[in-house]
Design a protein around this motif. Structure first.
Motif, PDB file in Angstrom:
ATOM      1  N   GLY A  54       0.773  -1.233   0.000  1.00 56.30           N
ATOM      2  CA  GLY A  54       0.000   0.000   0.000  1.00 56.30           C
ATOM      3  C   GLY A  54       0.802   1.279   0.000  1.00 56.30           C
ATOM      4  N   ILE A  55       1.992   1.260  -0.598  1.00 54.77           N
ATOM      5  CA  ILE A  55       2.827   2.467  -0.676  1.00 54.77           C
ATOM      6  C   ILE A  55       2.633   3.130  -2.024  1.00 54.77           C
ATOM      7  CG2 ILE A  55       5.201   3.339  -0.713  1.00 54.77           C
ATOM      8  CD1 ILE A  55       5.929   1.181   1.289  1.00 54.77           C
ATOM      9  N   GLU A  56       2.399   4.430  -2.012  1.00 56.82           N
ATOM     10  CA  GLU A  56       2.166   5.199  -3.236  1.00 56.82           C
ATOM     11  C   GLU A  56       3.461   5.328  -4.040  1.00 56.82           C
ATOM     12  OE1 GLU A  56      -0.128   7.520  -5.908  1.00 56.82           O
ATOM     13  OE2 GLU A  56      -0.799   6.472  -4.103  1.00 56.82           O
ATOM     14  N   PRO A  57       3.473   4.887  -5.323  1.00 54.25           N
ATOM     15  CA  PRO A  57       4.680   5.047  -6.144  1.00 54.25           C
ATOM     16  C   PRO A  57       4.948   6.522  -6.455  1.00 54.25           C
ATOM     17  CG  PRO A  57       3.176   3.432  -7.101  1.00 54.25           C
ATOM     18  CD  PRO A  57       2.414   4.159  -6.040  1.00 54.25           C
ATOM     19  N   GLY A  58       6.207   6.856  -6.648  1.00 55.41           N
ATOM     20  CA  GLY A  58       6.561   8.191  -7.122  1.00 55.41           C
ATOM     21  C   GLY A  58       6.696   9.246  -6.053  1.00 55.41           C
ATOM     22  N   THR A  59       6.544   8.903  -4.785  1.00 55.99           N
ATOM     23  CA  THR A  59       6.696   9.898  -3.726  1.00 55.99           C
ATOM     24  C   THR A  59       8.087   9.783  -3.118  1.00 55.99           C
ATOM     25  OG1 THR A  59       5.789   8.353  -2.094  1.00 55.99           O
ATOM     26  CG2 THR A  59       4.255   9.859  -3.169  1.00 55.99           C
ATOM     27  N   GLY A  60       8.627  10.901  -2.697  1.00 56.22           N
ATOM     28  CA  GLY A  60       9.886  10.863  -1.975  1.00 56.22           C
ATOM     29  C   GLY A  60      11.127  11.166  -2.768  1.00 56.22           C
ATOM     30  N   GLY A  61      11.013  11.376  -4.110  1.00 57.41           N
ATOM     31  CA  GLY A  61      12.159  11.775  -4.902  1.00 57.41           C
ATOM     32  C   GLY A  61      13.238  10.710  -4.952  1.00 57.41           C
ATOM     33  N   PRO A  62      14.520  11.110  -5.038  1.00 60.14           N
ATOM     34  CA  PRO A  62      15.614  10.158  -5.211  1.00 60.14           C
ATOM     35  C   PRO A  62      15.710   9.110  -4.116  1.00 60.14           C
ATOM     36  CG  PRO A  62      16.372  12.386  -5.659  1.00 60.14           C
ATOM     37  CD  PRO A  62      14.990  12.507  -5.081  1.00 60.14           C
ATOM     38  N   GLY A  63      15.242   9.420  -2.921  1.00 56.12           N
ATOM     39  CA  GLY A  63      15.305   8.448  -1.836  1.00 56.12           C
ATOM     40  C   GLY A  63      14.129   7.497  -1.801  1.00 56.12           C
TER      41      GLY A  63
END
Length: 451
Positions: A276-285
């Motif tokens: 259930g983790i949203e793809p594309g969040t958090g940038g390079p990390g």
């Protein structure tokens, strides 16, 4: 001193694939794809690889094989006036990219060790974020940056056949085997079907509405993952000791590189969707924070995580050696420095340039935005203009070598380089400059003010 050459055609192809298959495919591709809409970005990226990337690889190949020189020497030999100095752009690009590339590669080495010694027990994303911040900066980060650069220097110092070719013959097959195994595991996860729908069902309305963001991102990703615009393919092609079908080799390299990038999506997105983790969040990390939290929440996650991070570390090494070879080949060809001291000197300089990235991650964005959004695209633009408009007959002649019946391929290629590639790359360069200027006037200014 006789110039080194590849021992086999397979060695050249695997080295070029190894150059292309690296952090761009595995670290950068998942979070960029998630950031720009999943399948909408994927289809744009694939179009760039086929229509722009493949002809652009041939541009670098014909220059390298014809001159048997590094990028600086090649353009000095073929060009005149300002063109004779244009090769320096690729030296600068290689320095910038490898300086932060090595730091990020060190992160993957550390995560691999963490998986082996501690496991990924941080199912809480906040705890995974804390772990990432610990790994991303500090003295330990500096140490792993140094260790990775020592590995790269050692391989380059061993030479083309005994160092580069021998290593990629092990690394590239290992990457493909590990990736296929991980993708097969992703297929068994609960949310695999939802992940595949997100990844493989393009929304053309999203592309039309957000093309000013998706276009430069896809162009930069294509250039980055194919090792274009940094002189690596010029340098590798310069070691070709006989006439070969460059078009065939370029097609194989582009296909294998793209296959790796696409397969990474079949590994990463099912894992993220399952927990259930949203793809594309958090940038390079993102790939570190999201995946370590995800690995803690799925069966066999510790083993999966160790293999995944180890695979990325191997891929990073195969790419890093191609970038350092560009810089080392300049000292060997133009200055007459022996390979071992050249590798040591340039590797040390690259290490020092990367030190700020180990202190604060803002420098990662500063370096990466400049290299990926501007330098790589500018380098590809200069080469396209040079071969397409300044010396087109040389390009046609060189491409025809090793091809029994070229038909109209040479003319079609030259016009692809002259018009669509130049136009698309100019637009991408403009958008990349605007985006980087926004970063400088926004996040970077805010960071400076906070100091």
């Amino acid at each position: 001193m006789a110039r080194e050459t590849w021992a086999t055609r397979a060695g050249f192809i695997l080295a070029a694939v190894g150059s292309a298959v690296g952090l761009g495919n595995i670290w950068r591709f998942p979070f960029i794809t998630g950031q720009y809409g999943g399948s909408s970005f994927l289809i744009t990226y694939l179009a760039f690889v086929a229509l722009i990337g493949f002809p652009a690889i041939l541009v670098e190949f014909v220059i390298g094989r014809r001159t048997e020189r590094n990028p600086v020497g090649a353009l000095r030999e073929l060009g005149s006036g300002a063109w004779s100095s244009a090769g320096w752009l690729f030296v600068v690009t290689g320095f910038v990219i490898l300086s932060y590339y090595s730091v990020v590669a060190g992160w993957f080495l550390r995560y691999t060790l963490i998986g082996i010694t501690e496991g990924f027990t941080r199912a809480d994303p906040a705890a995974a974020e804390t772990l990432y911040r610990t790994v991303a900066t500090g003295l330990d980060t500096l140490v792993f940056h140094a260790l990775f650069m020592l590995l790269v220097i050692g391989i380059i110092a061993a030479g083309v056949r005994r160092g580069i070719e021998l290593s990629v013959k092990v690394m590239v097959p290992a990457i493909l085997v590990l990736l296929l195994g991980l993708a097969a595991y992703g297929f068994t996860l609960d949310a695999a079907s939802a992940a595949y729908a997100y990844y493989l069902s393009p929304d053309f309305g999203t592309i039309a509405a957000n093309w000013t963001e998706i276009l430069p991102a896809a162009a930069g990703q294509a250039f980055f993952t194919l090792s274009l615009g940094m002189g690596a393919m010029i340098t590798y092609a310069s070691y070709l000791g006989e006439d070969r079908n460059l078009a065939s080799d370029a097609a194989i390299i582009a296909t294998l590189d793209t296959l790796v990038a696409v397969l990474v999506g079949f590994v990463v997105f099912p894992v993220l969707f399952t927990v259930g983790i949203e793809p594309g969040t958090g940038g390079p990390g993102a790939i570190f924070v999201s995946l370590t939290a995800a690995f803690a929440g799925i069966p066999g996650g510790r083993i999966l995580g160790v293999f995944f991070f180890a695979m990325v570390g191997i891929a990073a090494l195969s790419s890093a050696i191609s970038i350092l070879e560009v810089l080392v080949s300049y000292l060997i060809d133009e200055v007459g420095v022996a390979r071992v001291p050249a590798a040591a000197a340039v590797g040390t300089a690259v290490f020092l340039l990367g030190v700020p990235v180990t202190i604060d991650s803002i420098f990662l964005s500063l370096y990466d935005g400049f290299a990926d959004g501007i330098l790589l695209v500018l380098g590809s633009l200069l080469l396209a203009v040079f071969v397409g408009w300044v010396v087109p007959e040389f390009g046609r002649d060189e491409l025809g070598k090793g091809i029994a019946d070229i038909g109209g391929l040479d003319d079609a290629w030259i016009w692809a380089v002259r018009v669509p590639i130049v136009v698309v790359v100019i637009v991408s360069l403009y958008l990349g400059i605007v985006d980087y200027a926004g970063f400088l006037s926004g996040d970077f200014i805010d960071w400076l003010a906070a100091r």
